[in-house]
Motif scaffolding. Structure first.
Motif, PDB file in Angstrom:
ATOM      1  N   ALA A 198      -5.948  -0.291   3.313  1.00 45.67           N
ATOM      2  CA  ALA A 198      -5.859  -1.578   2.614  1.00 45.67           C
ATOM      3  C   ALA A 198      -6.297  -1.428   1.161  1.00 45.67           C
ATOM      4  O   ALA A 198      -5.647  -1.931   0.241  1.00 45.67           O
ATOM      5  CB  ALA A 198      -6.708  -2.623   3.331  1.00 45.67           C
ATOM      6  N   LYS A 199      -7.396  -0.718   0.943  1.00 45.85           N
ATOM      7  CA  LYS A 199      -7.870  -0.499  -0.426  1.00 45.85           C
ATOM      8  C   LYS A 199      -6.922   0.422  -1.188  1.00 45.85           C
ATOM      9  O   LYS A 199      -6.706   0.253  -2.394  1.00 45.85           O
ATOM     10  CB  LYS A 199      -9.284   0.084  -0.407  1.00 45.85           C
ATOM     11  CG  LYS A 199     -10.338  -0.914   0.046  1.00 45.85           C
ATOM     12  CD  LYS A 199     -11.732  -0.330  -0.003  1.00 45.85           C
ATOM     13  CE  LYS A 199     -12.767  -1.376   0.411  1.00 45.85           C
ATOM     14  NZ  LYS A 199     -14.143  -0.832   0.420  1.00 45.85           N
ATOM     15  N   SER A 244     -15.364   0.333  18.934  1.00 46.33           N
ATOM     16  CA  SER A 244     -14.899   1.344  17.988  1.00 46.33           C
ATOM     17  C   SER A 244     -15.889   2.496  17.930  1.00 46.33           C
ATOM     18  O   SER A 244     -17.100   2.289  17.805  1.00 46.33           O
ATOM     19  CB  SER A 244     -14.754   0.741  16.590  1.00 46.33           C
ATOM     20  OG  SER A 244     -14.550   1.764  15.629  1.00 46.33           O
ATOM     21  N   ARG A 296      -0.835   7.847   7.466  1.00 48.74           N
ATOM     22  CA  ARG A 296      -1.269   6.459   7.538  1.00 48.74           C
ATOM     23  C   ARG A 296      -0.474   5.651   6.517  1.00 48.74           C
ATOM     24  O   ARG A 296      -0.424   6.017   5.339  1.00 48.74           O
ATOM     25  CB  ARG A 296      -2.772   6.339   7.240  1.00 48.74           C
ATOM     26  CG  ARG A 296      -3.649   7.001   8.298  1.00 48.74           C
ATOM     27  CD  ARG A 296      -5.103   7.041   7.897  1.00 48.74           C
ATOM     28  NE  ARG A 296      -5.908   7.702   8.910  1.00 48.74           N
ATOM     29  CZ  ARG A 296      -7.169   8.077   8.749  1.00 48.74           C
ATOM     30  NH1 ARG A 296      -7.782   7.847   7.601  1.00 48.74           N
ATOM     31  NH2 ARG A 296      -7.830   8.667   9.725  1.00 48.74           N
ATOM     32  N   GLU A 307     -15.401   4.745  15.551  1.00 47.75           N
ATOM     33  CA  GLU A 307     -15.379   5.020  14.112  1.00 47.75           C
ATOM     34  C   GLU A 307     -14.940   6.450  13.768  1.00 47.75           C
ATOM     35  O   GLU A 307     -15.280   6.973  12.705  1.00 47.75           O
ATOM     36  CB  GLU A 307     -16.754   4.720  13.501  1.00 47.75           C
ATOM     37  CG  GLU A 307     -17.191   3.278  13.708  1.00 47.75           C
ATOM     38  CD  GLU A 307     -18.590   2.992  13.212  1.00 47.75           C
ATOM     39  OE1 GLU A 307     -19.103   3.790  12.402  1.00 47.75           O
ATOM     40  OE2 GLU A 307     -19.179   1.979  13.632  1.00 47.75           O
ATOM     41  N   ASP A 346     -11.522   4.087  14.037  1.00 46.59           N
ATOM     42  CA  ASP A 346     -12.108   3.301  12.954  1.00 46.59           C
ATOM     43  C   ASP A 346     -11.199   2.138  12.598  1.00 46.59           C
ATOM     44  O   ASP A 346     -10.009   2.318  12.325  1.00 46.59           O
ATOM     45  CB  ASP A 346     -12.302   4.210  11.735  1.00 46.59           C
ATOM     46  CG  ASP A 346     -13.155   3.574  10.660  1.00 46.59           C
ATOM     47  OD1 ASP A 346     -13.143   2.327  10.538  1.00 46.59           O
ATOM     48  OD2 ASP A 346     -13.826   4.314   9.928  1.00 46.59           O
ATOM     49  N   GLU A 347     -11.757   0.942  12.566  1.00 45.38           N
ATOM     50  CA  GLU A 347     -10.967  -0.261  12.318  1.00 45.38           C
ATOM     51  C   GLU A 347     -10.384  -0.319  10.909  1.00 45.38           C
ATOM     52  O   GLU A 347      -9.465  -1.088  10.646  1.00 45.38           O
ATOM     53  CB  GLU A 347     -11.821  -1.503  12.607  1.00 45.38           C
ATOM     54  CG  GLU A 347     -12.184  -1.619  14.089  1.00 45.38           C
ATOM     55  CD  GLU A 347     -13.168  -2.736  14.367  1.00 45.38           C
ATOM     56  OE1 GLU A 347     -13.640  -3.361  13.392  1.00 45.38           O
ATOM     57  OE2 GLU A 347     -13.483  -2.970  15.546  1.00 45.38           O
ATOM     58  N   LYS A 348     -10.899   0.500   9.985  1.00 41.59           N
ATOM     59  CA  LYS A 348     -10.335   0.550   8.627  1.00 41.59           C
ATOM     60  C   LYS A 348      -9.035   1.363   8.591  1.00 41.59           C
ATOM     61  O   LYS A 348      -8.311   1.314   7.604  1.00 41.59           O
ATOM     62  CB  LYS A 348     -11.342   1.173   7.652  1.00 41.59           C
ATOM     63  CG  LYS A 348     -12.619   0.370   7.454  1.00 41.59           C
ATOM     64  CD  LYS A 348     -13.459   0.894   6.316  1.00 41.59           C
ATOM     65  CE  LYS A 348     -13.931   2.323   6.533  1.00 41.59           C
ATOM     66  NZ  LYS A 348     -14.894   2.441   7.650  1.00 41.59           N
ATOM     67  N   ASP A 349      -8.784   2.106   9.634  1.00 39.20           N
ATOM     68  CA  ASP A 349      -7.597   2.949   9.724  1.00 39.20           C
ATOM     69  C   ASP A 349      -6.483   2.171  10.420  1.00 39.20           C
ATOM     70  O   ASP A 349      -6.623   1.823  11.593  1.00 39.20           O
ATOM     71  CB  ASP A 349      -7.949   4.216  10.512  1.00 39.20           C
ATOM     72  CG  ASP A 349      -6.767   5.151  10.723  1.00 39.20           C
ATOM     73  OD1 ASP A 349      -5.640   4.817  10.299  1.00 39.20           O
ATOM     74  OD2 ASP A 349      -6.970   6.219  11.328  1.00 39.20           O
ATOM     75  N   VAL A 358     -14.639   6.373   0.992  1.00 34.47           N
ATOM     76  CA  VAL A 358     -13.537   5.737   0.280  1.00 34.47           C
ATOM     77  C   VAL A 358     -13.771   5.745  -1.233  1.00 34.47           C
ATOM     78  O   VAL A 358     -12.815   5.872  -2.019  1.00 34.47           O
ATOM     79  CB  VAL A 358     -13.293   4.302   0.805  1.00 34.47           C
ATOM     80  CG1 VAL A 358     -14.448   3.371   0.449  1.00 34.47           C
ATOM     81  CG2 VAL A 358     -11.988   3.743   0.276  1.00 34.47           C
ATOM     82  N   ASP A 375      -9.202   4.292   3.702  1.00 35.34           N
ATOM     83  CA  ASP A 375      -9.023   2.853   3.898  1.00 35.34           C
ATOM     84  C   ASP A 375      -7.663   2.478   3.315  1.00 35.34           C
ATOM     85  O   ASP A 375      -7.506   2.377   2.088  1.00 35.34           O
ATOM     86  CB  ASP A 375     -10.146   2.092   3.198  1.00 35.34           C
ATOM     87  CG  ASP A 375     -10.120   0.592   3.481  1.00 35.34           C
ATOM     88  OD1 ASP A 375      -9.015   0.031   3.611  1.00 35.34           O
ATOM     89  OD2 ASP A 375     -11.206  -0.021   3.553  1.00 35.34           O
ATOM     90  N   SER A 421     -14.667  11.101   4.544  1.00 33.89           N
ATOM     91  CA  SER A 421     -14.845   9.732   5.059  1.00 33.89           C
ATOM     92  C   SER A 421     -15.402   8.740   4.039  1.00 33.89           C
ATOM     93  O   SER A 421     -15.797   7.634   4.409  1.00 33.89           O
ATOM     94  CB  SER A 421     -15.742   9.736   6.305  1.00 33.89           C
ATOM     95  OG  SER A 421     -15.227  10.579   7.304  1.00 33.89           O
TER      96      SER A 421
END
Length: 354
Positions: A109-110, A202, A130, A204, A173-176, A83, A107, A81
């Motif tokens: 986006a990253k 969330s 993903r 997470e 998780d909102e990063k996913d 990043v 993540d 978990s």
């Protein structure tokens, strides 16, 4: 052998060697001078709180790669978990000469920036489960459909009570990016068909956090006024169910996802209503196929495209107490002995799990 013949043999051998080296460089997607680069495939998974990654995805991926490429070397890491840790793992794979990486990002986006840098160095990336912008291939399940199935299964469990039920939603998780798709799909099934979404937050992907959010929902909505709980995955469902039990709330539908052992066992016990089965027997071998084909310069064999990226998306399946035997047991994901502990033996017999 005269001088003319000898020169001809040497020239032929030189051409043959050059062609062989060129082929190796093409297969590896980069400089053939990297030691072992043409046989290394990286696998980076995002976390270990969800047991499926270590127990199912990793071994199935490794098995499929070895079946397709006997001399391929698999380099594996789990980001737990983190990043930053996963970025370090990604960079290290490239430094070590890995030419294809199957990446399930912490993540997404990253990770898009990592993929861009990797491609500039001749490294191919398979987005595993993903989506990652710029990836060379993508394999997953239809994640919007996952959410739809979760919502539909919750409605089915509520039955006639659905129209007036207060539903609590504990999302991923909102990063996913997948979490957003699950949430969107679930809302498309639930909105307008349940009384209302009385609380949403969330969790997470963390059972502890999900349990805390469930406790907050109980305080906010009232323990006697909650009709059902949507949990984005099985791990969080465990924390949610513990919080419900601690508050004395029993018998309401709670759904999940991932078909984890603990989730299936809760379904057998009757504390969890359903899960979503996304077969690693589909997902991991397809990702392995993409990785090996990229390594060897072959056609991917993808079923379609997602945002311009060659992809294969599989259809998920709802698992409840009626079809455990015909899904996860029949497919060999679990043996009955894995699921049917002594305290569940009688219920397993009742459900035909053997």
């Amino acid at each position: 052998m005269n001088a003319v013949t000898r020169r001809a043999v040497i020239a032929t051998a030189a051409v043959s060697m050059a062609l062989s080296l060129a082929a190796c460089g093409q297969a590896g997607g980069g400089d053939s001078g990297d030691k072992g680069s043409s046989t290394k495939i990286g696998l980076l998974l995002p976390e270990n709180k969800t047991s499926r990654y270590e127990a199912l995805d990793k071994p199935q991926f490794e098995k499929a790669v070895k079946a397709a490429c006997g001399d391929c070397e698999i380099v594996y890491n789990n980001a737990v978990s983190d990043v930053v840790k996963q970025k370090q793992q990604f960079d290290q794979l490239i430094a070590d000469g890995v030419k294809v990486i199957a990446l399930d990002p912490v993540d997404a986006a990253k990770a898009a920036g990592w993929v861009k840098d990797a491609k500039a160095k001749g490294v191919k990336v398979v987005a595993y489960d993903r989506a990652v912008q710029g990836a060379d291939a993508y394999v997953s399940h239809d994640n919007n459909k996952v959410g739809e199935l979760q919502g539909q299964a919750l409605l089915a469990a509520l039955g006639a009570k659905a129209a007036t039920a207060n539903v609590v939603m504990i999302n991923g998780d909102e990063k996913d990016p997948n979490a957003g798709l699950f949430k969107k799909g679930a809302h498309s099934a639930l909105d307008g068909k349940v009384g209302k979404i009385a609380y949403e937050a969330s969790g997470e992907w963390d059972p502890k956090v999900a349990g805390e959010k469930m406790s907050a929902a109980i305080s906010s909505v009232g323990k006697d006024k909650i009709g059902a709980v949507y949990s984005a995955n099985d791990g969080m469902a465990g924390g949610i169910i513990t919080s419900l039990e601690n508050a004395g709330v029993k018998g309401i539908p709670v759904g999940g996802q991932d078909a984890e052992v603990a989730g299936i066992q809760r379904i057998i016990a009757g504390t969890q209503t359903f899960t979503i089965y996304k077969s690693p027997l589909q997902l991991a071998p397809e990702a392995a196929k993409f990785a090996v084909n990229l390594l060897k310069g072959k056609d991917l064999g993808a079923q379609g495209a997602t945002d311009g990226v060659p992809s294969t998306l599989f259809t998920p399946v709802v698992v409840d107490k009626t079809n455990i035997q015909t899904t996860v047991v029949k497919d060999g994901i679990y043996k009955a002995a894995d699921l049917c502990t002594a305290d569940l033996a009688a219920k397993c017999t009742e459900l035909g799990i053997k």
